[in-house]
Design an enzyme around this catalytic site. Structure first.
Site, short mmCIF file in Angstrom:
data_model
loop_
_atom_site.label_atom_id
_atom_site.label_comp_id
_atom_site.label_asym_id
_atom_site.label_seq_id
_atom_site.Cartn_x
_atom_site.Cartn_y
_atom_site.Cartn_z
N HIS A 171 138.56 38.37 -7.62
CA HIS A 171 139.17 37.87 -6.45
C HIS A 171 138.24 37.96 -4.97
O HIS A 171 137.42 38.86 -4.99
CB HIS A 171 140.27 39.01 -6.24
CG HIS A 171 141.04 38.28 -5.23
ND1 HIS A 171 142.03 37.56 -5.73
CD2 HIS A 171 141.35 38.64 -3.84
CE1 HIS A 171 143.02 37.32 -4.68
NE2 HIS A 171 142.39 37.81 -3.44
N VAL A 176 138.96 44.13 -7.18
CA VAL A 176 137.81 43.31 -7.30
C VAL A 176 137.80 42.33 -8.57
O VAL A 176 137.01 41.52 -8.79
CB VAL A 176 136.53 44.15 -7.65
CG1 VAL A 176 136.23 44.78 -6.28
CG2 VAL A 176 136.75 44.90 -8.97
N GLU A 177 139.05 42.39 -9.31
CA GLU A 177 139.13 41.40 -10.56
C GLU A 177 140.33 40.54 -10.20
O GLU A 177 140.19 39.63 -9.46
CB GLU A 177 139.33 42.39 -11.82
CG GLU A 177 138.09 43.42 -11.81
CD GLU A 177 138.20 44.10 -13.24
OE1 GLU A 177 138.22 43.37 -14.42
OE2 GLU A 177 137.99 45.36 -13.30
N MET A 178 141.51 40.68 -10.86
CA MET A 178 142.64 39.83 -10.60
C MET A 178 143.32 40.03 -9.63
O MET A 178 144.23 39.30 -9.12
CB MET A 178 143.43 39.73 -12.00
CG MET A 178 142.51 39.19 -13.09
SD MET A 178 143.20 39.59 -14.79
CE MET A 178 144.30 38.10 -14.98
#
Lengths: 367, 367
Positions: B114, B156-158
């Site tokens: 993201h 920091v991912e989804m």
């Protein structure tokens, strides 16, 4: 070749009839009834009117202009379509924005690409795109092989270069072999042109036959519900079919967004003048290719701006802006019901196993 | 159910034997020879040594702890695994970082999520992950159902939340129906826990049996080349198999990175102390779960830092840091050749058709 499983013949590469009209590719299946036939038994007056305006989508694969589609090209093209290494970052593949599990789109207002940049327009569906007169909302690519080269190089999308793509593919022996198989008579089969040719070949398989509306056009009167038939009648009578007709129910010609009344800036941003950027002709200001309405129930949000998330609202906007008509809620319901009958059999794709990178493969770049 | 096509039995959900060792799940196929058998005819002393240390990967599906795997769960889990709407932006799916066409990884040093943020560690392969003792490089998730909840929520991912995921899934009637099918006896089948359960069920199918090394362990002496056998012998004699053994050739226990000599900061960044963050035990500083080496030839770049792109270099680093050995180029070549014999049959996945969003579906969020 696993591009399709089960649902339809993939041996149909031979024996196709193609009628290349002035408007572009128009594939006609060899087996099913051409639209010029009289309505079949069980048909009605509405069916007759519909068959003058629309054509069923062939179950067979379309022939592609200047690109002989072979199994080897389709297989290679499928790998390339799904391979994120075509992007500089190694994150985005064609499927990122044209997701084959989501109606061939990404469900975003406008796509997000390299560096988290937002693109300028909503990603059109790749499904049945081979049947469009040209590609992109403004028709600036004459076909899918020309289109495929765009997003790979666009700074806000995949941000790669032909040189980088060649370096990636040439670093992977299994890809070299696949290109040699797909382009057997060429001295340098691994080329950026052939990347585009292979992707186009795969994308040509991504048609969605056998929608209820196709079955209706082929003579099956009960393939549409009564509400859908009422919607079809309104779709014709109100004038929607003036732009959205033919085999792709749109996709074959250019029209101003706002034939009667321009929609507000939130839907038609003034900075994007559409086809004007291609032709530099004043008449082409805010002109866009009418999109195919096939599978439109799957491809929200709508319009080149991607600003409308509800298909009913999109129908209302089209009524006011293109037809000068304030559609009633009931009319909108009926037309929307008809539009859902344009959802066809989605392509079933066996997810490709892509060959592994090697130490010589260029590393991802994020800047 | 199309999770697998052709290559192996999917009816093997019944009749499995499971030996749950202290180290975690260790699935043993009902049909093939258990490792305790004497070497088959055609075997040799090396095969006998190997069979004491390693186990062939069963062709049948492993049983999952606290999650009865059914076809319905697998089908739902496959949709969820590929659905980018589990992320706040609508861009990232599980498959983005665990790409099933690329060895179950993304080929990046560390994944990008993201807002174009880079994650802290290299994405481990999802292939055969069900056979690991625990998940993540530091083992902080005890199984895949616990793991699956992490990236969905990681900023920091989804960058999503359980509430948002529930809102998305509940806005899509076809998903509600799939959850009801997959969790038939539950009052509220659409739950974040069940998202994780379904994803785990699908991921349990992602094993890669029948690698050349598996065939060798099962008695086929010529399944490995002479160079690969020499590499296997070195792999045992030099001590690699001290950490990388068992059915997953690793994945079952934790070891310091730098048993003998810590590699440089460019490979072992000092800020990431590994399992120490989980256990807060000084002994666990720079301790990581030894990764499975199955399919390692497909999963560059290497190590939790993702800093090494060449498998040969990774072997050399392991030799010096873990074993205190400076491996010769020839030794590295042989061990690397052996490691390529760990590439098994990759899962063949029919790309799922995911149900369409509705006007009630939460729109993507990019901030």
């Amino acid at each position: 070749m696993h591009a399709h499983t089960g649902h339809r013949p993939t041996t149909g590469l031979k024996g196709l009839l193609v009628a290349a009209t002035a408007l572009g590719i128009l594939a006609v299946s060899a087996g099913s009834a051409p639209a010029a036939d009289p309505p079949a038994a069980g048909g009605d007056a509405l069916m007759g009117r519909a068959r003058e305006l629309f054509k069923p989508l062939p179950a067979t694969l379309p022939v592609v202009r200047n690109n002989a589609v072979t199994r080897e090209k389709i297989e290679l093209g499928k790998m390339l379509f799904f391979d994120p290494r075509l992007s500089a970052s190694g994150i985005f593949s064609c499927n990122s924005c044209h997701n084959l599990g989501l109606g061939g789109v990404d469900g975003l207002e406008t796509s997000v690409g390299h560096g988290w940049q937002k693109g300028p327009r909503n990603a059109p569906t790749v499904l049945n795109a081979v049947l469009n007169v040209a590609q992109f909302w403004d028709g600036r690519a004459e076909d899918l092989k020309a289109q495929a080269k765009g997003p790979i190089q666009a700074g806000v999308e995949m941000n790669s270069t032909p040189d980088r793509v060649m370096a990636v593919l040439n670093s992977i022996p299994a890809y070299q072999a696949k290109f040699a198989d797909a382009f057997p008579n060429e001295k340098n089969p691994v080329s950026f042109d052939n990347v585009a040719m292979a992707i186009e070949a795969f994308e040509a398989t991504l048609t969605t036959p056998a929608a209820p509306f196709d079955q209706y056009l082929e003579g099956k009167a009960d393939a549409l519900t009564d509400t859908q038939k009422a919607g079809l009648e309104l779709f014709i009578d109100k004038g929607c079919s003036g732009c959205h007709n033919g085999v792709n129910v749109g996709g074959h010609d250019y029209f101003p967004f706002g034939v009667v009344t321009k929609p507000g800036a939130e839907i038609l941003p003034p900075g994007d003048k559409g086809r004007f950027a291609v032709t530099k002709t004043a008449d082409d200001e805010y002109v866009f290719r009418a999109p195919t309405l096939r599978n439109v129930a799957l491809t929200a949000p709508y319009f080149h701006s991607g600003k409308v998330w509800d298909l009913r609202q999109a129908v209302a906007v089209m009524g006011s802006s293109q037809l000068g008509a304030t559609l009633s809620d009931q009319e909108i319901d009926k037309i929307t019901a008809f539009l859902t009958a344009l959802t066809g059999q989605q392509p079933r794709v066996d997810y490709p196993l892509m060959p592994a990178s090697t130490p010589a493969t260029p590393q991802p770049v994020f800047k």
